[in-house]
Design a protein around this motif. Structure first.
Motif, PDB file in Angstrom:
ATOM      1  N   ILE A  65       4.580  26.001 -30.665  1.00 59.90           N
ATOM      2  CA  ILE A  65       5.494  26.562 -31.667  1.00 59.90           C
ATOM      3  C   ILE A  65       6.327  27.681 -31.065  1.00 59.90           C
ATOM      4  O   ILE A  65       7.533  27.784 -31.313  1.00 59.90           O
ATOM      5  CB  ILE A  65       4.712  27.067 -32.887  1.00 59.90           C
ATOM      6  CG1 ILE A  65       4.112  25.888 -33.660  1.00 59.90           C
ATOM      7  CG2 ILE A  65       5.600  27.906 -33.806  1.00 59.90           C
ATOM      8  CD1 ILE A  65       5.124  24.987 -34.330  1.00 59.90           C
ATOM      9  N   ALA A  66       5.698  28.527 -30.261  1.00 66.47           N
ATOM     10  CA  ALA A  66       6.430  29.629 -29.631  1.00 66.47           C
ATOM     11  C   ALA A  66       7.556  29.088 -28.745  1.00 66.47           C
ATOM     12  O   ALA A  66       8.669  29.632 -28.730  1.00 66.47           O
ATOM     13  CB  ALA A  66       5.472  30.499 -28.823  1.00 66.47           C
ATOM     14  N   ALA A  67       7.275  28.001 -28.007  1.00 65.03           N
ATOM     15  CA  ALA A  67       8.310  27.398 -27.167  1.00 65.03           C
ATOM     16  C   ALA A  67       9.399  26.740 -28.007  1.00 65.03           C
ATOM     17  O   ALA A  67      10.590  26.855 -27.700  1.00 65.03           O
ATOM     18  CB  ALA A  67       7.671  26.376 -26.229  1.00 65.03           C
ATOM     19  N   MET A  68       9.006  26.055 -29.061  1.00 60.92           N
ATOM     20  CA  MET A  68       9.989  25.420 -29.945  1.00 60.92           C
ATOM     21  C   MET A  68      10.951  26.443 -30.528  1.00 60.92           C
ATOM     22  O   MET A  68      12.155  26.194 -30.630  1.00 60.92           O
ATOM     23  CB  MET A  68       9.269  24.689 -31.089  1.00 60.92           C
ATOM     24  CG  MET A  68       8.540  23.431 -30.673  1.00 60.92           C
ATOM     25  SD  MET A  68       7.355  22.872 -31.945  1.00 60.92           S
ATOM     26  CE  MET A  68       8.432  22.672 -33.370  1.00 60.92           C
ATOM     27  N   HIS A  90       1.107  27.862 -21.204  1.00 63.69           N
ATOM     28  CA  HIS A  90       2.122  27.504 -22.193  1.00 63.69           C
ATOM     29  C   HIS A  90       3.060  26.472 -21.591  1.00 63.69           C
ATOM     30  O   HIS A  90       3.186  26.360 -20.361  1.00 63.69           O
ATOM     31  CB  HIS A  90       2.900  28.743 -22.646  1.00 63.69           C
ATOM     32  CG  HIS A  90       3.748  29.367 -21.573  1.00 63.69           C
ATOM     33  ND1 HIS A  90       4.960  28.845 -21.181  1.00 63.69           N
ATOM     34  CD2 HIS A  90       3.561  30.466 -20.794  1.00 63.69           C
ATOM     35  CE1 HIS A  90       5.496  29.581 -20.232  1.00 63.69           C
ATOM     36  NE2 HIS A  90       4.665  30.572 -19.965  1.00 63.69           N
ATOM     37  N   PRO A  91       3.745  25.690 -22.418  1.00 65.43           N
ATOM     38  CA  PRO A  91       4.635  24.644 -21.899  1.00 65.43           C
ATOM     39  C   PRO A  91       5.923  25.249 -21.358  1.00 65.43           C
ATOM     40  O   PRO A  91       6.242  26.412 -21.633  1.00 65.43           O
ATOM     41  CB  PRO A  91       4.927  23.796 -23.145  1.00 65.43           C
ATOM     42  CG  PRO A  91       4.800  24.761 -24.284  1.00 65.43           C
ATOM     43  CD  PRO A  91       3.694  25.704 -23.888  1.00 65.43           C
ATOM     44  N   PRO A  92       6.689  24.468 -20.589  1.00 62.80           N
ATOM     45  CA  PRO A  92       8.024  24.928 -20.188  1.00 62.80           C
ATOM     46  C   PRO A  92       8.889  25.117 -21.429  1.00 62.80           C
ATOM     47  O   PRO A  92       8.973  24.213 -22.272  1.00 62.80           O
ATOM     48  CB  PRO A  92       8.539  23.796 -19.288  1.00 62.80           C
ATOM     49  CG  PRO A  92       7.723  22.600 -19.661  1.00 62.80           C
ATOM     50  CD  PRO A  92       6.384  23.124 -20.078  1.00 62.80           C
ATOM     51  N   VAL A  93       9.510  26.275 -21.540  1.00 61.42           N
ATOM     52  CA  VAL A  93      10.151  26.644 -22.805  1.00 61.42           C
ATOM     53  C   VAL A  93      11.451  25.885 -23.042  1.00 61.42           C
ATOM     54  O   VAL A  93      11.660  25.314 -24.125  1.00 61.42           O
ATOM     55  CB  VAL A  93      10.394  28.159 -22.850  1.00 61.42           C
ATOM     56  CG1 VAL A  93      11.137  28.541 -24.147  1.00 61.42           C
ATOM     57  CG2 VAL A  93       9.066  28.909 -22.758  1.00 61.42           C
ATOM     58  N   GLU A 115       5.000  16.098 -26.622  1.00 66.92           N
ATOM     59  CA  GLU A 115       4.262  15.869 -25.377  1.00 66.92           C
ATOM     60  C   GLU A 115       4.492  16.948 -24.329  1.00 66.92           C
ATOM     61  O   GLU A 115       3.544  17.388 -23.675  1.00 66.92           O
ATOM     62  CB  GLU A 115       4.615  14.484 -24.821  1.00 66.92           C
ATOM     63  CG  GLU A 115       4.277  13.344 -25.766  1.00 66.92           C
ATOM     64  CD  GLU A 115       2.840  13.383 -26.247  1.00 66.92           C
ATOM     65  OE1 GLU A 115       1.927  13.511 -25.424  1.00 66.92           O
ATOM     66  OE2 GLU A 115       2.628  13.305 -27.469  1.00 66.92           O
ATOM     67  N   ILE A 116       5.733  17.371 -24.143  1.00 66.92           N
ATOM     68  CA  ILE A 116       5.967  18.473 -23.215  1.00 66.92           C
ATOM     69  C   ILE A 116       5.354  19.750 -23.775  1.00 66.92           C
ATOM     70  O   ILE A 116       4.828  20.576 -23.027  1.00 66.92           O
ATOM     71  CB  ILE A 116       7.476  18.668 -22.959  1.00 66.92           C
ATOM     72  CG1 ILE A 116       8.074  17.409 -22.347  1.00 66.92           C
ATOM     73  CG2 ILE A 116       7.715  19.866 -22.028  1.00 66.92           C
ATOM     74  CD1 ILE A 116       9.583  17.471 -22.163  1.00 66.92           C
ATOM     75  N   GLY A 117       5.384  19.870 -25.106  1.00 67.21           N
ATOM     76  CA  GLY A 117       4.817  21.053 -25.745  1.00 67.21           C
ATOM     77  C   GLY A 117       3.313  21.178 -25.598  1.00 67.21           C
ATOM     78  O   GLY A 117       2.751  22.247 -25.861  1.00 67.21           O
ATOM     79  N   ARG A 118       2.639  20.110 -25.172  1.00 68.83           N
ATOM     80  CA  ARG A 118       1.198  20.157 -24.970  1.00 68.83           C
ATOM     81  C   ARG A 118       0.830  20.686 -23.585  1.00 68.83           C
ATOM     82  O   ARG A 118      -0.306  21.099 -23.342  1.00 68.83           O
ATOM     83  CB  ARG A 118       0.614  18.755 -25.141  1.00 68.83           C
ATOM     84  CG  ARG A 118      -0.903  18.670 -25.041  1.00 68.83           C
ATOM     85  CD  ARG A 118      -1.362  17.251 -25.225  1.00 68.83           C
ATOM     86  NE  ARG A 118      -0.712  16.341 -24.290  1.00 68.83           N
ATOM     87  CZ  ARG A 118      -0.603  15.022 -24.483  1.00 68.83           C
ATOM     88  NH1 ARG A 118      -1.068  14.484 -25.581  1.00 68.83           N
ATOM     89  NH2 ARG A 118      -0.010  14.261 -23.582  1.00 68.83           N
TER      90      ARG A 118
END
Length: 444
Positions: free
Chosen positions: A253-256, A313-316, A376-379
């Motif tokens: 969520i933070a990345a989104m 964390h995922p790539p933002v 998927e990237i967010g995981r």
């Protein structure tokens, strides 16, 4: 080439395979139910245009189903070639779920598909309709099992780790894991929207070619009305899915949202250029406190920032932009479907809007892929959240080998996708050409 990170290349290759594959089940899942609708309308009314619509779209379904099966085969190879650690660690969970999908869904689809495609006139209408229903049901069951596994990878429950391997303690908890209901519902609606715009786009194309028959009108109306009804529902489901993700995967969520610092009253970032080096957003345009409102339903709700997760964390930037593409295309689909529904209800479809519908024939694909990338990237960096990272599951295949097969896959997929789209529009053009009138033969 071996200077490239083999894990990154393996991820790109799997993403390429998955991106291509998911395009086709997304259509076949909802298209099966559309075909059932056309068939039952024909059975109930006896009006030939419903069967004409069925006969056209069943060709689209058959082509789509075939490509979905073929592209799905490569997915299973990937587990062994690039990600052996996945099955070694969680094979006790993933293996049975994939087997259930084959046994309860794929076999059913494959068996009934023959009757659906070639059985009309050879079996009764009731049997043919039943076969159509079972194909539609089978495609949905396939989605059920695949999304049960995918959701478990995001929110794993119902297992214990023994000697580095996952062992199931409750299959009900594995299948009905915390994110599964939201992910399944979100995906099924996305499938419906993809098919709705495919129906509307190809029908509008035929309409612009001069084919304004009842079958085209029925398909066009069905597509627009389904889209207009499903998009508001998808917004509600998406909101609930987001709240579930906030609870279980706050880093995603933070990345989104592009939120770097934990804060109360977090703004909704409409536009920005996330900068990994400085961990800030450049050129940010935001609405104060709005993100806290729709994420926590509280103007001053606290949202964790990316910095709180260290390197977990995922790539933002990819997640941030994919989310905005998904939402932007979804809002465009909402506006076009509502305007189109209003016009066709008044039998006043404007040519400019028909051209817009043609341009948006595959808008559902764009929104779907963007949403899938968010998921998927967010995981990342996890393959199974909190259990197994992508790096731990990756094989020791040299980067040069992965790069070579990646180029081969991408080349083949580009040809197949271009061919698929070309064939669909060819079928639409061919269906729009009236049959030649044969001259009467004079009898002596």
């Amino acid at each position: 080439m071996d200077s490239f990170d083999p894990v990154v290349l393996a991820r790109i290759q799997f993403a390429a395979n998955m991106t291509f594959h998911i395009l086709f089940p997304t259509i076949s899942i909802a298209m099966g139910w559309v075909l059932l609708f056309f068939k039952t309308r024909f059975t109930a009314t006896g009006q030939q245009h419903w069967m004409d619509a069925y006969q056209f779209w069943v060709k689209v379904f058959a082509l789509t189903f075939a490509l979905g099966v073929v592209s799905g085969i490569t997915m299973s190879f990937q587990f062994g070639t690039n990600w052996p650690g996945f099955m070694n660690t969680v094979g006790n969970v993933a293996g049975p779920l994939l087997a259930y999908e084959v046994l309860t869904a794929f076999f059913l689809e494959a068996t009934m598909l023959g009757i659906m495609l070639f059985g009309r006139g050879r079996v009764s209408e009731r049997v043919h309709t039943t076969a159509t229903f079972l194909v539609a049901f089978g495609t949905t069951m396939s989605a059920f099992w695949i999304l049960a596994l995918n959701s478990w990878m995001h929110t794993p429950t119902g297992f214990v780790m023994i000697d580095g391997k996952a062992h199931v303690t409750s299959w009900l908890e594995v299948i009905f894991n915390p994110s599964f209901p939201y992910r399944l519902t979100h995906m099924l609606i996305a499938s419906g929207l993809t098919v709705a715009f495919l129906l509307a786009g190809l029908s509008a194309y035929r309409w612009l070619k001069g084919d304004k028959g009842k079958a085209v009108q029925a398909s066009l109306r069905t597509g627009l009305f389904v889209a207009a009804a499903l998009i508001p529902l998808q917004i509600v489901v998406g909101d609930q899915h987001g709240l579930n993700t906030l609870h279980h995967q706050p880093a995603k969520i933070a990345a989104m949202e592009g939120i770097w610092e934990t804060q109360k009253g977090a703004p909704a970032v409409l536009f920005a250029m996330p900068d990994k080096a400085t961990q800030t957003n450049k050129f940010e345009v935001a609405i104060p406190k709005l993100a806290s409102l729709y994420l926590t339903h509280d103007w001053n709700g606290e949202i964790k920032g990316i910095k709180d997760f260290g390197d977990q964390h995922p790539p933002v930037a990819p997640v941030f932009w994919a989310f905005r593409i998904m939402v932007g295309v979804g809002l465009l689909m909402l506006a076009v479907s509502w305007l189109g529904s209003w016009q066709v209800r008044k039998d006043a479809l404007q040519p400019w809007l028909a051209r817009v519908l043609v341009a948006m024939t595959f808008a559902g694909w764009v929104a779907l892929i963007a949403g899938w990338y968010v998921t998927e990237i967010g995981r990342q960096p996890w393959l199974v959240q909190g259990v197994l990272t992508a790096a731990q599951a990756a094989s020791k295949v040299p980067a040069s080998n992965i790069a070579f097969t990646l180029v081969m896959y991408l080349s083949l997929y580009a040809v197949l996708l271009t061919s698929y789209v070309s064939v669909l529009f060819y079928l639409a053009r061919k269906a729009s050409v009236p049959a030649p009138v044969l001259p009467e033969v004079a009898h002596a």
